[in-house]
Design a protein around this motif. Structure first.
Motif, PDB file in Angstrom:
ATOM      1  N   VAL A  36       9.197 -54.401  62.936  1.00 42.22           N
ATOM      2  CA  VAL A  36       8.105 -54.377  61.954  1.00 42.22           C
ATOM      3  C   VAL A  36       8.671 -54.204  60.550  1.00 42.22           C
ATOM      4  O   VAL A  36       8.250 -54.890  59.608  1.00 42.22           O
ATOM      5  CB  VAL A  36       7.084 -53.263  62.280  1.00 42.22           C
ATOM      6  CG1 VAL A  36       6.097 -53.061  61.136  1.00 42.22           C
ATOM      7  CG2 VAL A  36       6.331 -53.601  63.557  1.00 42.22           C
ATOM      8  N   GLN A  37       9.639 -53.324  60.399  1.00 44.52           N
ATOM      9  CA  GLN A  37      10.250 -53.111  59.088  1.00 44.52           C
ATOM     10  C   GLN A  37      10.886 -54.402  58.574  1.00 44.52           C
ATOM     11  O   GLN A  37      10.720 -54.774  57.411  1.00 44.52           O
ATOM     12  CB  GLN A  37      11.294 -52.001  59.160  1.00 44.52           C
ATOM     13  CG  GLN A  37      11.957 -51.728  57.826  1.00 44.52           C
ATOM     14  CD  GLN A  37      12.962 -50.589  57.895  1.00 44.52           C
ATOM     15  OE1 GLN A  37      13.043 -49.875  58.876  1.00 44.52           O
ATOM     16  NE2 GLN A  37      13.731 -50.431  56.848  1.00 44.52           N
ATOM     17  N   GLU A  38      11.597 -55.091  59.426  1.00 46.22           N
ATOM     18  CA  GLU A  38      12.236 -56.349  59.027  1.00 46.22           C
ATOM     19  C   GLU A  38      11.176 -57.395  58.667  1.00 46.22           C
ATOM     20  O   GLU A  38      11.337 -58.157  57.707  1.00 46.22           O
ATOM     21  CB  GLU A  38      13.140 -56.868  60.158  1.00 46.22           C
ATOM     22  CG  GLU A  38      13.997 -58.035  59.765  1.00 46.22           C
ATOM     23  CD  GLU A  38      15.009 -57.722  58.671  1.00 46.22           C
ATOM     24  OE1 GLU A  38      15.332 -58.656  57.900  1.00 46.22           O
ATOM     25  OE2 GLU A  38      15.482 -56.575  58.575  1.00 46.22           O
ATOM     26  N   THR A  62       3.437 -64.250  62.871  1.00 46.30           N
ATOM     27  CA  THR A  62       4.371 -65.360  63.014  1.00 46.30           C
ATOM     28  C   THR A  62       5.764 -64.949  62.536  1.00 46.30           C
ATOM     29  O   THR A  62       6.763 -65.245  63.203  1.00 46.30           O
ATOM     30  CB  THR A  62       3.873 -66.587  62.218  1.00 46.30           C
ATOM     31  OG1 THR A  62       2.573 -66.950  62.701  1.00 46.30           O
ATOM     32  CG2 THR A  62       4.819 -67.756  62.364  1.00 46.30           C
ATOM     33  N   ILE A  63       5.832 -64.255  61.417  1.00 47.50           N
ATOM     34  CA  ILE A  63       7.121 -63.772  60.914  1.00 47.50           C
ATOM     35  C   ILE A  63       7.746 -62.826  61.930  1.00 47.50           C
ATOM     36  O   ILE A  63       8.936 -62.924  62.250  1.00 47.50           O
ATOM     37  CB  ILE A  63       6.970 -63.082  59.542  1.00 47.50           C
ATOM     38  CG1 ILE A  63       6.546 -64.096  58.478  1.00 47.50           C
ATOM     39  CG2 ILE A  63       8.267 -62.383  59.133  1.00 47.50           C
ATOM     40  CD1 ILE A  63       6.148 -63.468  57.148  1.00 47.50           C
ATOM     41  N   ASN A  66       8.969 -64.766  65.030  1.00 51.81           N
ATOM     42  CA  ASN A  66      10.174 -65.530  64.711  1.00 51.81           C
ATOM     43  C   ASN A  66      11.383 -64.616  64.540  1.00 51.81           C
ATOM     44  O   ASN A  66      12.489 -64.947  64.973  1.00 51.81           O
ATOM     45  CB  ASN A  66       9.959 -66.376  63.456  1.00 51.81           C
ATOM     46  CG  ASN A  66       8.988 -67.510  63.682  1.00 51.81           C
ATOM     47  OD1 ASN A  66       8.710 -67.888  64.816  1.00 51.81           O
ATOM     48  ND2 ASN A  66       8.453 -68.051  62.611  1.00 51.81           N
ATOM     49  N   GLU A  67      11.174 -63.461  63.913  1.00 53.36           N
ATOM     50  CA  GLU A  67      12.263 -62.502  63.735  1.00 53.36           C
ATOM     51  C   GLU A  67      12.744 -61.976  65.088  1.00 53.36           C
ATOM     52  O   GLU A  67      13.949 -61.831  65.321  1.00 53.36           O
ATOM     53  CB  GLU A  67      11.819 -61.341  62.840  1.00 53.36           C
ATOM     54  CG  GLU A  67      12.881 -60.304  62.598  1.00 53.36           C
ATOM     55  CD  GLU A  67      14.120 -60.823  61.878  1.00 53.36           C
ATOM     56  OE1 GLU A  67      15.184 -60.201  62.011  1.00 53.36           O
ATOM     57  OE2 GLU A  67      14.042 -61.860  61.182  1.00 53.36           O
ATOM     58  N   PHE A  68      11.822 -61.699  65.996  1.00 57.59           N
ATOM     59  CA  PHE A  68      12.181 -61.232  67.328  1.00 57.59           C
ATOM     60  C   PHE A  68      13.080 -62.250  68.031  1.00 57.59           C
ATOM     61  O   PHE A  68      14.137 -61.910  68.561  1.00 57.59           O
ATOM     62  CB  PHE A  68      10.928 -60.963  68.162  1.00 57.59           C
ATOM     63  CG  PHE A  68      11.214 -60.758  69.624  1.00 57.59           C
ATOM     64  CD1 PHE A  68      11.876 -59.629  70.058  1.00 57.59           C
ATOM     65  CD2 PHE A  68      10.829 -61.711  70.558  1.00 57.59           C
ATOM     66  CE1 PHE A  68      12.147 -59.437  71.409  1.00 57.59           C
ATOM     67  CE2 PHE A  68      11.101 -61.530  71.897  1.00 57.59           C
ATOM     68  CZ  PHE A  68      11.759 -60.397  72.326  1.00 57.59           C
ATOM     69  N   TYR A  69      12.659 -63.512  68.019  1.00 55.82           N
ATOM     70  CA  TYR A  69      13.459 -64.536  68.693  1.00 55.82           C
ATOM     71  C   TYR A  69      14.788 -64.775  67.987  1.00 55.82           C
ATOM     72  O   TYR A  69      15.801 -65.026  68.639  1.00 55.82           O
ATOM     73  CB  TYR A  69      12.660 -65.829  68.861  1.00 55.82           C
ATOM     74  CG  TYR A  69      11.629 -65.705  69.964  1.00 55.82           C
ATOM     75  CD1 TYR A  69      12.010 -65.464  71.278  1.00 55.82           C
ATOM     76  CD2 TYR A  69      10.277 -65.796  69.695  1.00 55.82           C
ATOM     77  CE1 TYR A  69      11.087 -65.323  72.293  1.00 55.82           C
ATOM     78  CE2 TYR A  69       9.333 -65.654  70.700  1.00 55.82           C
ATOM     79  CZ  TYR A  69       9.746 -65.423  71.997  1.00 55.82           C
ATOM     80  OH  TYR A  69       8.829 -65.274  73.003  1.00 55.82           O
ATOM     81  N   SER A  70      14.803 -64.684  66.680  1.00 56.55           N
ATOM     82  CA  SER A  70      16.061 -64.829  65.945  1.00 56.55           C
ATOM     83  C   SER A  70      17.032 -63.714  66.315  1.00 56.55           C
ATOM     84  O   SER A  70      18.215 -63.959  66.563  1.00 56.55           O
ATOM     85  CB  SER A  70      15.823 -64.802  64.434  1.00 56.55           C
ATOM     86  OG  SER A  70      15.130 -65.940  64.026  1.00 56.55           O
ATOM     87  N   GLN A  71      16.536 -62.494  66.349  1.00 60.97           N
ATOM     88  CA  GLN A  71      17.395 -61.367  66.712  1.00 60.97           C
ATOM     89  C   GLN A  71      17.864 -61.471  68.155  1.00 60.97           C
ATOM     90  O   GLN A  71      19.008 -61.141  68.470  1.00 60.97           O
ATOM     91  CB  GLN A  71      16.661 -60.041  66.486  1.00 60.97           C
ATOM     92  CG  GLN A  71      16.501 -59.678  65.038  1.00 60.97           C
ATOM     93  CD  GLN A  71      15.818 -58.330  64.853  1.00 60.97           C
ATOM     94  OE1 GLN A  71      15.669 -57.547  65.777  1.00 60.97           O
ATOM     95  NE2 GLN A  71      15.391 -58.066  63.625  1.00 60.97           N
TER      96      GLN A  71
END
Length: 166
Positions: A36-38, A62-63, A66-71
């Protein structure tokens, strides 16, 4: 009031929703808070790309997704602990019924395939329409409807099995 102030207020009002969604997809409160912070940091940096009057909740989800899958792609070594085995050993069991019910729900959600869990949380718990959830997941609306339907049926099976075993 400036656009920046409105943006900040609306974004902050959605923090509980973002955290709930993050916890539902990662199953770990600390990692969810980091996610969430990211998400907030990325949203703040890209606020010029947000169109006022559009759905900020969907934009932030959406952000976050996408951040979850990127990480996950970058950090293959992270264990999501979907069945809760590791985290169950780290915390004290809940004493109140509400906490136990929530734990049962989380356990049942963790038994679902990730795509179904994500869809049911977006539509059922976060209040997104099928169309909004499809946009967040970058898939067809029919796909979301199908995932939600399969998730609901599977949750019914899980809870029926648990009642039968009592």
């Amino acid at each position: 009031m400036s656009n920046e102030t409105n943006f900040k207020r609306e974004m902050l009002s959605l923090l509980p929703n973002l955290r709930a969604f993050a916890v539902s997809i990662v199953g770990n409160y600390d990692y969810a808070d980091d996610l969430v912070q990211e998400t907030i940091m990325k949203a703040w940096a890209k606020q010029s790309s947000f169109e006022p009057g559009t759905n900020m909740k969907a934009w932030l989800f959406t952000i976050l997704r996408n951040e979850f899958y990127s990480q996950a792609r970058k950090n293959k070594r992270i264990v999501l602990d979907g069945d809760g085995t590791y985290t169950d050993n780290l915390r004290t069991p809940a004493e109140q019924h509400g906490h136990l019910d929530m734990k049962d729900l989380q356990r049942a959600l963790n038994e679902l395939p990730p795509d179904q869990r994500e869809a049911i949380v977006l539509v059922g718990a976060s209040g997104f329409s099928y169309e909004e959830a499809a946009n967040i997941c970058d898939c067809a609306m029919g796909t979301i409807k199908s995932r939600v339907n399969r998730a609901r049926k599977r949750l019914e099976e899980i809870w029926a099995d648990e009642e039968d075993s009592l």
